[in-house]
Design a protein around this motif. Structure first.
Motif, PDB file in Angstrom:
ATOM      1  N   ILE A 115       0.836  -1.203   0.000  1.00 15.13           N
ATOM      2  CA  ILE A 115       0.000   0.000   0.000  1.00 15.13           C
ATOM      3  C   ILE A 115       0.874   1.257   0.000  1.00 15.13           C
ATOM      4  CG2 ILE A 115      -1.626   1.349   1.401  1.00 15.13           C
ATOM      5  CD1 ILE A 115      -2.926  -1.332   2.179  1.00 15.13           C
ATOM      6  N   LEU A 116       1.939   1.259   0.803  1.00 12.85           N
ATOM      7  CA  LEU A 116       2.851   2.409   0.826  1.00 12.85           C
ATOM      8  C   LEU A 116       3.522   2.619  -0.531  1.00 12.85           C
ATOM      9  CD1 LEU A 116       4.482   1.995   4.347  1.00 12.85           C
ATOM     10  CD2 LEU A 116       2.799   3.706   3.623  1.00 12.85           C
ATOM     11  N   LEU A 117       3.940   1.522  -1.170  1.00  9.84           N
ATOM     12  CA  LEU A 117       4.527   1.632  -2.507  1.00  9.84           C
ATOM     13  C   LEU A 117       3.514   2.186  -3.496  1.00  9.84           C
ATOM     14  CD1 LEU A 117       6.865   1.146  -4.492  1.00  9.84           C
ATOM     15  CD2 LEU A 117       6.002  -1.195  -4.761  1.00  9.84           C
ATOM     16  N   LEU A 118       2.286   1.703  -3.425  1.00 12.62           N
ATOM     17  CA  LEU A 118       1.240   2.190  -4.317  1.00 12.62           C
ATOM     18  C   LEU A 118       0.964   3.676  -4.084  1.00 12.62           C
ATOM     19  CD1 LEU A 118      -0.926   1.419  -6.431  1.00 12.62           C
ATOM     20  CD2 LEU A 118      -2.470   1.069  -4.523  1.00 12.62           C
ATOM     21  N   LEU A 119       0.895   4.091  -2.830  1.00  9.31           N
ATOM     22  CA  LEU A 119       0.672   5.505  -2.534  1.00  9.31           C
ATOM     23  C   LEU A 119       1.829   6.367  -3.043  1.00  9.31           C
ATOM     24  CD1 LEU A 119      -0.863   5.309   1.049  1.00  9.31           C
ATOM     25  CD2 LEU A 119      -2.034   5.847  -1.097  1.00  9.31           C
ATOM     26  N   ARG A 120       3.047   5.872  -2.932  1.00 10.87           N
ATOM     27  CA  ARG A 120       4.201   6.606  -3.455  1.00 10.87           C
ATOM     28  C   ARG A 120       4.126   6.735  -4.973  1.00 10.87           C
ATOM     29  NH1 ARG A 120       7.460  10.622  -2.964  1.00 10.87           N
ATOM     30  NH2 ARG A 120       9.470  10.261  -3.937  1.00 10.87           N
ATOM     31  N   ILE A 121       3.713   5.664  -5.644  1.00 14.09           N
ATOM     32  CA  ILE A 121       3.574   5.714  -7.104  1.00 14.09           C
ATOM     33  C   ILE A 121       2.489   6.708  -7.494  1.00 14.09           C
ATOM     34  CG2 ILE A 121       2.861   4.375  -9.127  1.00 14.09           C
ATOM     35  CD1 ILE A 121       4.241   1.960  -7.819  1.00 14.09           C
ATOM     36  N   LEU A 122       1.372   6.707  -6.780  1.00 16.69           N
ATOM     37  CA  LEU A 122       0.295   7.657  -7.084  1.00 16.69           C
ATOM     38  C   LEU A 122       0.732   9.096  -6.804  1.00 16.69           C
ATOM     39  CD1 LEU A 122      -2.799   5.694  -5.758  1.00 16.69           C
ATOM     40  CD2 LEU A 122      -2.049   5.991  -8.126  1.00 16.69           C
ATOM     41  N   HIS A 123       1.540   9.289  -5.763  1.00 13.65           N
ATOM     42  CA  HIS A 123       2.070  10.625  -5.467  1.00 13.65           C
ATOM     43  C   HIS A 123       2.969  11.099  -6.610  1.00 13.65           C
ATOM     44  CE1 HIS A 123       3.566  13.978  -3.117  1.00 13.65           C
ATOM     45  NE2 HIS A 123       4.814  13.568  -3.346  1.00 13.65           N
ATOM     46  N   ILE A 124       3.814  10.194  -7.105  1.00 16.20           N
ATOM     47  CA  ILE A 124       4.676  10.528  -8.240  1.00 16.20           C
ATOM     48  C   ILE A 124       3.831  10.838  -9.470  1.00 16.20           C
ATOM     49  CG2 ILE A 124       6.342   9.529  -9.866  1.00 16.20           C
ATOM     50  CD1 ILE A 124       7.602   8.087  -7.473  1.00 16.20           C
ATOM     51  N   ALA A 125       2.765  10.080  -9.675  1.00 13.05           N
ATOM     52  CA  ALA A 125       1.904  10.298 -10.844  1.00 13.05           C
ATOM     53  C   ALA A 125       1.276  11.689 -10.819  1.00 13.05           C
ATOM     54  CB  ALA A 125       0.820   9.232 -10.901  1.00 13.05           C
ATOM     55  N   GLU A 126       0.859  12.127  -9.669  1.00 12.88           N
ATOM     56  CA  GLU A 126       0.211  13.432  -9.573  1.00 12.88           C
ATOM     57  C   GLU A 126       1.189  14.592  -9.763  1.00 12.88           C
ATOM     58  OE1 GLU A 126      -3.016  14.333  -9.383  1.00 12.88           O
ATOM     59  OE2 GLU A 126      -3.339  12.197  -9.779  1.00 12.88           O
ATOM     60  N   ARG A 127       2.464  14.354  -9.552  1.00 19.58           N
ATOM     61  CA  ARG A 127       3.459  15.420  -9.694  1.00 19.58           C
ATOM     62  C   ARG A 127       3.997  15.547 -11.114  1.00 19.58           C
ATOM     63  NH1 ARG A 127       7.806  14.019  -5.658  1.00 19.58           N
ATOM     64  NH2 ARG A 127       8.868  15.644  -6.812  1.00 19.58           N
ATOM     65  N   SER A 157       3.994  15.968 -17.785  1.00 19.41           N
ATOM     66  CA  SER A 157       3.549  15.452 -19.084  1.00 19.41           C
ATOM     67  C   SER A 157       2.472  14.386 -18.891  1.00 19.41           C
ATOM     68  CB  SER A 157       4.727  14.855 -19.857  1.00 19.41           C
ATOM     69  OG  SER A 157       5.139  13.646 -19.285  1.00 19.41           O
ATOM     70  N   ALA A 158       1.574  14.337 -19.843  1.00 18.73           N
ATOM     71  CA  ALA A 158       0.471  13.369 -19.776  1.00 18.73           C
ATOM     72  C   ALA A 158       0.999  11.937 -19.870  1.00 18.73           C
ATOM     73  CB  ALA A 158      -0.529  13.642 -20.892  1.00 18.73           C
ATOM     74  N   PHE A 159       2.012  11.710 -20.708  1.00 20.51           N
ATOM     75  CA  PHE A 159       2.550  10.363 -20.859  1.00 20.51           C
ATOM     76  C   PHE A 159       3.115   9.851 -19.537  1.00 20.51           C
ATOM     77  CE2 PHE A 159       6.143   7.513 -21.545  1.00 20.51           C
ATOM     78  CZ  PHE A 159       5.493   6.478 -22.204  1.00 20.51           C
ATOM     79  N   SER A 160       3.886  10.683 -18.848  1.00 20.76           N
ATOM     80  CA  SER A 160       4.480  10.266 -17.573  1.00 20.76           C
ATOM     81  C   SER A 160       3.406   9.955 -16.544  1.00 20.76           C
ATOM     82  CB  SER A 160       5.401  11.354 -17.036  1.00 20.76           C
ATOM     83  OG  SER A 160       6.452  11.592 -17.931  1.00 20.76           O
ATOM     84  N   LYS A 161       2.363  10.767 -16.532  1.00 23.26           N
ATOM     85  CA  LYS A 161       1.273  10.542 -15.588  1.00 23.26           C
ATOM     86  C   LYS A 161       0.553   9.227 -15.897  1.00 23.26           C
ATOM     87  CE  LYS A 161      -0.979  14.003 -13.996  1.00 23.26           C
ATOM     88  NZ  LYS A 161      -1.853  15.135 -13.692  1.00 23.26           N
ATOM     89  N   PHE A 162       0.276   8.994 -17.169  1.00 21.07           N
ATOM     90  CA  PHE A 162      -0.405   7.753 -17.556  1.00 21.07           C
ATOM     91  C   PHE A 162       0.480   6.532 -17.310  1.00 21.07           C
ATOM     92  CE2 PHE A 162      -2.929  10.421 -20.765  1.00 21.07           C
ATOM     93  CZ  PHE A 162      -3.879  10.707 -19.800  1.00 21.07           C
ATOM     94  N   TYR A 163       1.780   6.674 -17.535  1.00 24.75           N
ATOM     95  CA  TYR A 163       2.693   5.570 -17.257  1.00 24.75           C
ATOM     96  C   TYR A 163       2.682   5.223 -15.774  1.00 24.75           C
ATOM     97  CZ  TYR A 163       6.871   2.765 -16.853  1.00 24.75           C
ATOM     98  OH  TYR A 163       7.735   1.745 -16.571  1.00 24.75           O
ATOM     99  N   ALA A 164       2.730   6.236 -14.928  1.00 22.74           N
ATOM    100  CA  ALA A 164       2.721   5.997 -13.483  1.00 22.74           C
ATOM    101  C   ALA A 164       1.414   5.336 -13.051  1.00 22.74           C
ATOM    102  CB  ALA A 164       2.924   7.313 -12.735  1.00 22.74           C
ATOM    103  N   TYR A 165       0.299   5.786 -13.589  1.00 16.12           N
ATOM    104  CA  TYR A 165      -0.978   5.153 -13.256  1.00 16.12           C
ATOM    105  C   TYR A 165      -1.022   3.714 -13.781  1.00 16.12           C
ATOM    106  CZ  TYR A 165      -3.064   9.456 -11.543  1.00 16.12           C
ATOM    107  OH  TYR A 165      -3.352  10.567 -10.806  1.00 16.12           O
ATOM    108  N   GLY A 166      -0.419   3.471 -14.943  1.00 18.10           N
ATOM    109  CA  GLY A 166      -0.360   2.114 -15.481  1.00 18.10           C
ATOM    110  C   GLY A 166       0.452   1.183 -14.595  1.00 18.10           C
ATOM    111  N   VAL A 167       1.593   1.671 -14.099  1.00 16.13           N
ATOM    112  CA  VAL A 167       2.420   0.875 -13.186  1.00 16.13           C
ATOM    113  C   VAL A 167       1.639   0.580 -11.910  1.00 16.13           C
ATOM    114  CG1 VAL A 167       4.493   0.919 -11.741  1.00 16.13           C
ATOM    115  CG2 VAL A 167       4.613   1.668 -14.120  1.00 16.13           C
ATOM    116  N   ALA A 168       0.934   1.591 -11.391  1.00 15.01           N
ATOM    117  CA  ALA A 168       0.131   1.396 -10.177  1.00 15.01           C
ATOM    118  C   ALA A 168      -0.951   0.347 -10.413  1.00 15.01           C
ATOM    119  CB  ALA A 168      -0.491   2.718  -9.739  1.00 15.01           C
TER     120      ALA A 168
END
Length: 192
Positions: free
Chosen positions: A119-131, A134-145
């Motif tokens: 859960i902590l790893l997932l929250l960190r990934i979502l935090h990175i996604a929101e920061r 670029s749209a691609f980076s955000k979508f990639y982070a959400y895809g990894v999550a």
């Protein structure tokens, strides 16, 4: 006039959804009995109707996994001290059913700790996604999550009998180089 038009749209949408649901429900029986192979049918019946399955056949893995998790209790039996996993009662315990090994050896507290780490790893990934800018980076982070959470939920769910057994690894814990390597590459690209 607007109210009548709106009611007509709601009625049409409800009727369409009802028709789709009826066709879907009636097709499930055909698909399960005529399209799926026998081993695929067994996996579904082990999940939905375990009381009708052979406990020494397709149900064996799941039953042994549940027994191993339940025998761990609150604090577990200790590292490499689990009877079910030590004596190889649980097939595929180092890959698909690794969570039952965690549950037996480390108990409820250890299993909870592993879930909290995910859960902590997932929250960190979502935090990175929101920061991300670029749209691609955000979508990639959400895809990894999404990939991570699906692997975790399906693996833990199948070892406890909540989901059908499909043979999916638990990220970073299951034995196997390709799974670990691919998850590390995904996270490495994300954190870069």
């Amino acid at each position: 006039v607007n109210l009548i038009k709106r009611q007509w749209q709601i009625s049409a949408l409800t009727g369409g959804a009802l028709a789709f649901a009826t066709v879907y429900i009636s097709s499930v029986n055909y698909i399960v009995n005529k399209v799926l192979l026998s081993h695929q049918q067994e996996r579904i019946w082990v999940w939905l109707r375990p009381e009708k399955c052979d406990p020494l056949g397709p149900l064996y893995n799941l039953e042994q996994s549940k027994f191993a998790i339940g025998s761990g209790g609150i604090t577990g039996k200790g590292f490499l001290e689990g009877e079910r996993t030590k004596l190889d009662y649980v097939p595929e315990q180092s890959t698909d059913f690794i969570f039952c090994t965690v549950g037996e050896e480390w108990g409820f507290l250890g299993s909870s700790f592993v879930i909290i780490l995910f859960i902590l790893l997932l929250l960190r990934i979502l935090h990175i996604a929101e920061r991300q800018r670029s749209a691609f980076s955000k979508f990639y982070a959400y895809g990894v999550a999404c990939i991570l959470i699906i692997h975790v939920l399906v693996n833990i769910g199948m070892t406890m009998g909540l989901l059908p057994v499909i043979g999916i690894p638990l990220p970073f814990i299951s034995y196997g180089g390709s799974s670990l390597f691919s998850f590390l590459i995904m996270l490495g690209i994300l954190f870069k």
